[in-house]
Scaffold this motif. Structure first.
Motif, PDB file in Angstrom:
ATOM      1  N   TYR A  26     -29.937  -5.827   6.539  1.00 14.02           N
ATOM      2  CA  TYR A  26     -29.537  -5.882   5.130  1.00 14.02           C
ATOM      3  C   TYR A  26     -29.453  -7.318   4.612  1.00 14.02           C
ATOM      4  CZ  TYR A  26     -24.939  -7.449   6.612  1.00 14.02           C
ATOM      5  OH  TYR A  26     -23.913  -8.174   7.156  1.00 14.02           O
ATOM      6  N   ARG A  27     -29.398  -8.301   5.501  1.00 12.84           N
ATOM      7  CA  ARG A  27     -29.251  -9.695   5.101  1.00 12.84           C
ATOM      8  C   ARG A  27     -30.556 -10.294   4.585  1.00 12.84           C
ATOM      9  NH1 ARG A  27     -25.879 -13.090   9.067  1.00 12.84           N
ATOM     10  NH2 ARG A  27     -23.984 -12.729   7.934  1.00 12.84           N
ATOM     11  N   GLY A  28     -31.672  -9.669   4.861  1.00 13.80           N
ATOM     12  CA  GLY A  28     -32.965 -10.208   4.463  1.00 13.80           C
ATOM     13  C   GLY A  28     -33.476 -11.218   5.471  1.00 13.80           C
ATOM     14  N   TYR A  29     -34.767 -11.229   5.704  1.00 12.46           N
ATOM     15  CA  TYR A  29     -35.389 -12.123   6.679  1.00 12.46           C
ATOM     16  C   TYR A  29     -36.890 -11.952   6.583  1.00 12.46           C
ATOM     17  CZ  TYR A  29     -36.013  -7.818   9.237  1.00 12.46           C
ATOM     18  OH  TYR A  29     -36.383  -6.554   9.585  1.00 12.46           O
ATOM     19  N   ASP A  30     -37.640 -12.868   7.169  1.00  2.78           N
ATOM     20  CA  ASP A  30     -39.094 -12.711   7.197  1.00  2.78           C
ATOM     21  C   ASP A  30     -39.648 -12.752   8.616  1.00  2.78           C
ATOM     22  OD1 ASP A  30     -39.109 -15.445   7.833  1.00  2.78           O
ATOM     23  OD2 ASP A  30     -39.597 -16.036   5.778  1.00  2.78           O
ATOM     24  N   SER A  31     -38.795 -13.012   9.605  1.00  3.36           N
ATOM     25  CA  SER A  31     -39.233 -13.009  11.001  1.00  3.36           C
ATOM     26  C   SER A  31     -38.031 -12.737  11.896  1.00  3.36           C
ATOM     27  CB  SER A  31     -39.881 -14.346  11.367  1.00  3.36           C
ATOM     28  OG  SER A  31     -38.943 -15.399  11.223  1.00  3.36           O
ATOM     29  N   SER A  32     -38.336 -12.399  13.141  1.00  2.13           N
ATOM     30  CA  SER A  32     -37.261 -12.130  14.097  1.00  2.13           C
ATOM     31  C   SER A  32     -37.762 -12.415  15.505  1.00  2.13           C
ATOM     32  CB  SER A  32     -36.789 -10.676  13.988  1.00  2.13           C
ATOM     33  OG  SER A  32     -37.857  -9.784  14.240  1.00  2.13           O
ATOM     34  N   GLY A  33     -36.833 -12.521  16.421  1.00  6.24           N
ATOM     35  CA  GLY A  33     -37.215 -12.751  17.805  1.00  6.24           C
ATOM     36  C   GLY A  33     -36.045 -12.601  18.742  1.00  6.24           C
ATOM     37  N   VAL A  34     -36.374 -12.498  20.021  1.00  5.79           N
ATOM     38  CA  VAL A  34     -35.360 -12.421  21.075  1.00  5.79           C
ATOM     39  C   VAL A  34     -35.774 -13.312  22.235  1.00  5.79           C
ATOM     40  CG1 VAL A  34     -34.599 -10.069  20.493  1.00  5.79           C
ATOM     41  CG2 VAL A  34     -36.395 -10.392  22.198  1.00  5.79           C
ATOM     42  N   GLY A  49     -42.150 -10.246   9.993  1.00  8.44           N
ATOM     43  CA  GLY A  49     -41.951  -8.939   9.352  1.00  8.44           C
ATOM     44  C   GLY A  49     -40.701  -8.238   9.860  1.00  8.44           C
ATOM     45  N   ARG A  50     -40.724  -6.952   9.785  1.00 10.70           N
ATOM     46  CA  ARG A  50     -39.568  -6.105  10.086  1.00 10.70           C
ATOM     47  C   ARG A  50     -39.238  -6.077  11.581  1.00 10.70           C
ATOM     48  NH1 ARG A  50     -36.908  -5.559   5.826  1.00 10.70           N
ATOM     49  NH2 ARG A  50     -35.920  -3.700   6.632  1.00 10.70           N
ATOM     50  N   ILE A  51     -38.021  -5.667  11.888  1.00 11.12           N
ATOM     51  CA  ILE A  51     -37.554  -5.542  13.271  1.00 11.12           C
ATOM     52  C   ILE A  51     -38.434  -4.542  14.026  1.00 11.12           C
ATOM     53  CG2 ILE A  51     -35.607  -4.920  14.771  1.00 11.12           C
ATOM     54  CD1 ILE A  51     -35.156  -7.487  13.123  1.00 11.12           C
ATOM     55  N   LEU A  67     -28.943 -10.893  29.851  1.00 13.36           N
ATOM     56  CA  LEU A  67     -28.448 -11.983  29.019  1.00 13.36           C
ATOM     57  C   LEU A  67     -29.521 -12.302  27.997  1.00 13.36           C
ATOM     58  CD1 LEU A  67     -26.661 -15.176  30.085  1.00 13.36           C
ATOM     59  CD2 LEU A  67     -28.720 -15.374  28.723  1.00 13.36           C
ATOM     60  N   GLY A  68     -29.131 -12.352  26.718  1.00 16.45           N
ATOM     61  CA  GLY A  68     -30.138 -12.654  25.710  1.00 16.45           C
ATOM     62  C   GLY A  68     -29.543 -12.976  24.365  1.00 16.45           C
ATOM     63  N   ILE A  69     -30.427 -13.438  23.484  1.00 18.76           N
ATOM     64  CA  ILE A  69     -30.041 -13.768  22.116  1.00 18.76           C
ATOM     65  C   ILE A  69     -31.155 -13.321  21.192  1.00 18.76           C
ATOM     66  CG2 ILE A  69     -30.965 -16.134  22.185  1.00 18.76           C
ATOM     67  CD1 ILE A  69     -28.283 -16.858  20.635  1.00 18.76           C
ATOM     68  N   GLY A  70     -30.771 -12.853  20.006  1.00 15.58           N
ATOM     69  CA  GLY A  70     -31.738 -12.417  19.006  1.00 15.58           C
ATOM     70  C   GLY A  70     -31.451 -13.083  17.675  1.00 15.58           C
ATOM     71  N   HIS A  71     -32.473 -13.149  16.816  1.00 15.39           N
ATOM     72  CA  HIS A  71     -32.345 -13.882  15.561  1.00 15.39           C
ATOM     73  C   HIS A  71     -33.250 -13.286  14.499  1.00 15.39           C
ATOM     74  CE1 HIS A  71     -32.805 -17.467  12.880  1.00 15.39           C
ATOM     75  NE2 HIS A  71     -31.576 -17.722  13.283  1.00 15.39           N
ATOM     76  N   THR A  72     -32.737 -13.187  13.284  1.00 12.13           N
ATOM     77  CA  THR A  72     -33.560 -12.908  12.117  1.00 12.13           C
ATOM     78  C   THR A  72     -33.497 -14.148  11.249  1.00 12.13           C
ATOM     79  OG1 THR A  72     -31.708 -11.957  10.880  1.00 12.13           O
ATOM     80  CG2 THR A  72     -33.107 -10.430  12.128  1.00 12.13           C
ATOM     81  N   SER A  73     -34.621 -14.522  10.632  1.00 10.01           N
ATOM     82  CA  SER A  73     -34.588 -15.757   9.845  1.00 10.01           C
ATOM     83  C   SER A  73     -35.519 -15.711   8.651  1.00 10.01           C
ATOM     84  CB  SER A  73     -34.938 -16.953  10.731  1.00 10.01           C
ATOM     85  OG  SER A  73     -36.249 -16.853  11.213  1.00 10.01           O
ATOM     86  N   TRP A  74     -35.218 -16.606   7.717  1.00 13.51           N
ATOM     87  CA  TRP A  74     -36.096 -16.940   6.610  1.00 13.51           C
ATOM     88  C   TRP A  74     -36.748 -18.259   6.965  1.00 13.51           C
ATOM     89  CZ3 TRP A  74     -37.391 -13.709   2.972  1.00 13.51           C
ATOM     90  CH2 TRP A  74     -36.504 -12.721   2.557  1.00 13.51           C
ATOM     91  N   ALA A  75     -38.034 -18.379   6.747  1.00 14.25           N
ATOM     92  CA  ALA A  75     -38.726 -19.640   7.007  1.00 14.25           C
ATOM     93  C   ALA A  75     -38.233 -20.695   6.006  1.00 14.25           C
ATOM     94  CB  ALA A  75     -40.236 -19.456   6.869  1.00 14.25           C
ATOM     95  N   THR A  76     -37.685 -21.776   6.523  1.00 11.02           N
ATOM     96  CA  THR A  76     -37.244 -22.876   5.658  1.00 11.02           C
ATOM     97  C   THR A  76     -38.139 -24.095   5.817  1.00 11.02           C
ATOM     98  OG1 THR A  76     -35.646 -23.559   7.337  1.00 11.02           O
ATOM     99  CG2 THR A  76     -34.822 -22.179   5.547  1.00 11.02           C
ATOM    100  N   HIS A  77     -38.770 -24.239   6.952  1.00 13.99           N
ATOM    101  CA  HIS A  77     -39.727 -25.318   7.196  1.00 13.99           C
ATOM    102  C   HIS A  77     -40.990 -24.668   7.755  1.00 13.99           C
ATOM    103  CE1 HIS A  77     -35.907 -27.593   7.355  1.00 13.99           C
ATOM    104  NE2 HIS A  77     -36.620 -28.475   6.688  1.00 13.99           N
ATOM    105  N   THR A  81     -44.384 -17.500  10.328  1.00 14.01           N
ATOM    106  CA  THR A  81     -45.357 -17.224  11.379  1.00 14.01           C
ATOM    107  C   THR A  81     -44.602 -16.963  12.676  1.00 14.01           C
ATOM    108  OG1 THR A  81     -45.534 -19.537  12.050  1.00 14.01           O
ATOM    109  CG2 THR A  81     -47.062 -18.786  10.324  1.00 14.01           C
ATOM    110  N   GLU A  82     -45.290 -16.392  13.654  1.00 15.12           N
ATOM    111  CA  GLU A  82     -44.653 -16.204  14.968  1.00 15.12           C
ATOM    112  C   GLU A  82     -44.213 -17.533  15.559  1.00 15.12           C
ATOM    113  OE1 GLU A  82     -46.267 -13.747  18.105  1.00 15.12           O
ATOM    114  OE2 GLU A  82     -46.870 -12.241  16.627  1.00 15.12           O
ATOM    115  N   ALA A  83     -45.029 -18.569  15.405  1.00 14.63           N
ATOM    116  CA  ALA A  83     -44.687 -19.882  15.961  1.00 14.63           C
ATOM    117  C   ALA A  83     -43.412 -20.442  15.339  1.00 14.63           C
ATOM    118  CB  ALA A  83     -45.841 -20.859  15.756  1.00 14.63           C
ATOM    119  N   ASN A  84     -43.167 -20.142  14.066  1.00 20.73           N
ATOM    120  CA  ASN A  84     -41.979 -20.665  13.392  1.00 20.73           C
ATOM    121  C   ASN A  84     -40.762 -19.759  13.538  1.00 20.73           C
ATOM    122  OD1 ASN A  84     -43.218 -23.012  12.525  1.00 20.73           O
ATOM    123  ND2 ASN A  84     -43.852 -22.127  10.577  1.00 20.73           N
ATOM    124  N   ALA A  85     -40.961 -18.535  14.033  1.00 16.34           N
ATOM    125  CA  ALA A  85     -39.833 -17.623  14.242  1.00 16.34           C
ATOM    126  C   ALA A  85     -38.987 -18.112  15.416  1.00 16.34           C
ATOM    127  CB  ALA A  85     -40.353 -16.213  14.515  1.00 16.34           C
TER     128      ALA A  85
END
Length: 175
Positions: A26-34, A49-51, A67-77, A81-85
């Motif tokens: 619900y927070r909005g994002y354009d990429s994600s990763g773990v 894109g979407r989760i 053990l892990g970490i996940g992130h949703t983000s908006w591209a700021t720089h 792209t996958e490389a910037n996620a």
């Protein structure tokens, strides 16, 4: 707005992280990763894109670990792209980082790190932070019987060099 979810436990981190990221949609994002620790390495999977896109990649190439970490983000720089996620690696892969905020002096820091031999794979300010922590680790001595203190000290040394909107200036030595 970006979102971060982490897991440390005895069960599969991947399913927990994906469920957590879905709750943050619900927070909005354009990429994600773990990033999931698998024995002596981190498996990083990123998607634009979407989760559901990230979950589909993880179904094809599962990441297993507790053990892990996940992130949703908006591209700021740079573009979305996958490389910037996120997550981003630092050093030779010993650091994996997700980050919310903007590092205003990242270009200066990036130039200094490139001169020291660091290679960048994204346009993000966050990758700069990951490499900066790796560089700080090189210059931070071990603390007898407290290996985590060395890491904490390296992170604090890196954070003292950052300028941006992710923290207040009067707390430069705190995490």
């Amino acid at each position: 707005m970006c979102g971060i979810v982490g897991y440390v436990g005895s069960s599969d981190a991947c399913s927990f992280l994906i469920d957590g990221l879905r709750r943050l949609e619900y927070r909005g994002y354009d990429s994600s990763g773990v990033a999931i620790q698998a024995e002596d390495r981190f498996d990083v999977t990123r998607s634009v894109g979407r989760i559901d896109s990230l979950a589909g990649q993880l179904e094809k190439t599962p990441a297993r670990g507790c053990l892990g970490i996940g992130h949703t983000s908006w591209a700021t720089h740079g573009p979305a792209t996958e490389a910037n996620a996120h997550p981003h690696f630092g050093g030779d892969g010993e650091i994996v980082l997700v980050h919310n905020g903007v590092i205003e002096n990242f270009q200066v820091l990036k130039s200094e790190l490139i001169k020291k031999g660091y290679r960048f794979h994204s346009d993000t300010d966050s990758e700069v932070v990951a490499h900066l922590i790796a560089e700080s680790l090189k210059h931070t001595p071990e603390v007898a019987d407290q290996p985590n203190l060395r890491f904490l000290n390296a992170v604090q040394a890196a954070v003292r060099q950052l300028r941006g909107t992710y923290r207040s200036e009067e707390h430069t030595s705190e995490l």
